[in-house]
Enzyme design. Sequence first.
Site, PDB file in Angstrom:
ATOM      1  N   CYS A  80      31.289  41.274  31.466  1.00  0.00           N
ATOM      2  CA  CYS A  80      31.930  41.534  32.769  1.00  0.00           C
ATOM      3  C   CYS A  80      31.090  42.480  33.600  1.00  0.00           C
ATOM      4  CB  CYS A  80      33.281  42.212  32.594  1.00  0.00           C
ATOM      5  SG  CYS A  80      34.465  41.281  31.646  1.00  0.00           S
ATOM      6  N   HIS A 107      39.561  35.005  32.530  1.00  0.00           N
ATOM      7  CA  HIS A 107      38.289  34.437  33.005  1.00  0.00           C
ATOM      8  C   HIS A 107      37.674  33.668  31.843  1.00  0.00           C
ATOM      9  CE1 HIS A 107      37.866  37.990  35.996  1.00  0.00           C
ATOM     10  NE2 HIS A 107      38.165  36.911  36.688  1.00  0.00           N
ATOM     11  N   GLU A 111      36.306  33.571  41.350  1.00  0.00           N
ATOM     12  CA  GLU A 111      36.071  34.811  40.594  1.00  0.00           C
ATOM     13  C   GLU A 111      34.601  34.952  40.212  1.00  0.00           C
ATOM     14  OE1 GLU A 111      38.794  37.114  39.328  1.00  0.00           O
ATOM     15  OE2 GLU A 111      39.938  36.208  40.953  1.00  0.00           O
TER      16      GLU A 111
HETATM   17  N1  SUG Z   1      36.002  39.041  32.678  1.00  0.00           N
HETATM   18  C1  SUG Z   1      35.355  39.551  33.667  1.00  0.00           C
HETATM   19  N2  SUG Z   1      34.260  38.959  34.095  1.00  0.00           N
HETATM   20  N3  SUG Z   1      35.767  40.625  34.361  1.00  0.00           N
HETATM   21  C2  SUG Z   1      36.776  41.530  33.935  1.00  0.00           C
HETATM   22  C3  SUG Z   1      37.534  42.038  35.112  1.00  0.00           C
HETATM   23  C4  SUG Z   1      38.583  43.013  34.736  1.00  0.00           C
HETATM   24  C5  SUG Z   1      39.456  43.383  35.895  1.00  0.00           C
HETATM   25  N4  SUG Z   1      40.346  44.449  35.526  1.00  0.00           N
HETATM   26  C6  SUG Z   1      41.026  45.116  36.484  1.00  0.00           C
HETATM   27  O1  SUG Z   1      40.916  44.903  37.664  1.00  0.00           O
HETATM   28  C7  SUG Z   1      41.988  46.183  35.977  1.00  0.00           C
HETATM   29  C8  SUG Z   1      42.191  47.282  36.986  1.00  0.00           C
HETATM   30  C9  SUG Z   1      43.332  48.176  36.630  1.00  0.00           C
HETATM   31  O2  SUG Z   1      44.326  47.718  36.052  1.00  0.00           O
HETATM   32  O3  SUG Z   1      43.236  49.390  36.933  1.00  0.00           O
HETATM   33  C10 SUG Z   1      40.240  42.161  36.396  1.00  0.00           C
HETATM   34  O4  SUG Z   1      41.315  41.897  35.841  1.00  0.00           O
HETATM   35  O5  SUG Z   1      39.762  41.484  37.320  1.00  0.00           O
END
Ligand code: SUG
Length: 448
Positions: free
Chosen positions: A371, A250, A174
């Site tokens: 993020c 994460h 990730e």
């Molecule tokens: N913490 C970090 N670095 N990144 C956050 C990522 C959020 C992302 N949300 C989403 O992909 C949600 C998309 C949706 O439900 O429409 C994920 O879960 O991968």
Amino acid sequence: MKSYEVNFDGLVGPTHNYGGLSFGNVASQSNSQQHSNPKEAALQGLQKMKALMDMGFVQGVLAPQERPDVAALRSLGFSGTDAQVIQRAAKDAMPLLVASCSASSMWVANAATVSPSADTADGRVHFTAANLNCKYHRSIEHPTTSRVLGAMFADAKHFAHHAALPAVSQFGDEGAANHTRFCREYGEAGVEFFVFGRSAFDPRYPAPQKYPARQTLEASQAVARLHGLKDDGVVYAQQNPAVIDAGVFHNDVIAVGNGEVLFYHEDAFLNTEQMLGELQGKLGKLGGNFQSVCVPRALVSVEDAVRSYLFNSQLLTRADGSMLLIVPEECRANERVWNYLQGLTASGGLIREVKVFDLKQSMQNGGGPACLRLRVALNETELAAVNPGVIMTAPLYDTLTQWVNQHYRDSLRESDLADPQLLLECRTALDELTQILKLGSVYPFQIN
Ligand SMILES: N=C(N)NCCC[C@H](NC(=O)CCC(=O)O)C(=O)O
């Protein structure tokens, strides 16, 4: 030579929506099917970039992706013209259309893992695009991510790019969301800190029971090998499986590091004392003085941390060496978190100031300030070799704001994703964007 930590923020794409796609990510799950506002989302992100630039930080921008991803839908058996592909998916497999429309590439902390030149065997800055293997909608990001990073960091004398790891969950990667680097100065050798959620090949490591652990130890080790990192400059640590089950999908939802400082929650890791000792020892050998700030669960619970995104903050070093924390509005809205932050800045420690940003559109999908950015530590020569089109300036901010206002919708619901017009709007906008950012041709519609 002078060195910088440059934050490259993901520009939110025109299809930003709440698809409920991320099992284990509490915000994504609980806001599923809400209507989104892509224009507001993109403008909120741009305002953060501009504010950091105005504070004197070097700020960059990372382009969004072409969505809906028609090629991905074709690979799943939908055929015909682009419009037919979208309509057939909408009729027969709406969840697949929703996944192919996600603007999730905005969370560029997951785009790649980056090792600065001071740490790597060949003295170049290394990038490994993350395979994001745990979620289908994110697993389709890395080919375009690689092309965009290649167009931003094109000079092979300074920059080395690695393709994503094998696309299986055993190498689930990730990117920088599970990677932090400790150093005295950004241009000096540092200690790279890789946090994993489970081991794919060694059953002795515990694993969460409810939600997936997205990052494996083996993926982190592969990235460290690809980047040519020395054993002395790497520390691996396991995330506490219980916090993954509490919604910490994460590590950057429960800890953040910068310079010589790790800011973390008491429950973030397994074997915390041993890990802190190793970080201290390895940074110490490089002449650094590792410091940690632990937030006790008695003051801020894991639930409050997940809800407020206290740790998904950007910890930035100011010119005088003191640190600034960039947090989302949700931290101010949570009394316990806000009280903690008031106490922290008043305590006379390294973290002196907290700045609050409204990133609600992104937050509702589980994406806070940290993020939205990919950190790249660069020395002056390397910074000069970056494509200048992606470095934020006042005129670029104005141009991008106008571009968003011209091309983005201010409301998007699931039913709108079936509209083939949305694809055309997205392509028109992105074609113009590649000219604004001087990226050349990076999108499937531009190269096929
Ligand atoms: N913490 C970090 N670095 N990144 C956050 C990522 C959020 C992302 N949300 C989403 O992909 C949600 C998309 C949706 O439900 O429409 C994920 O879960 O991968």
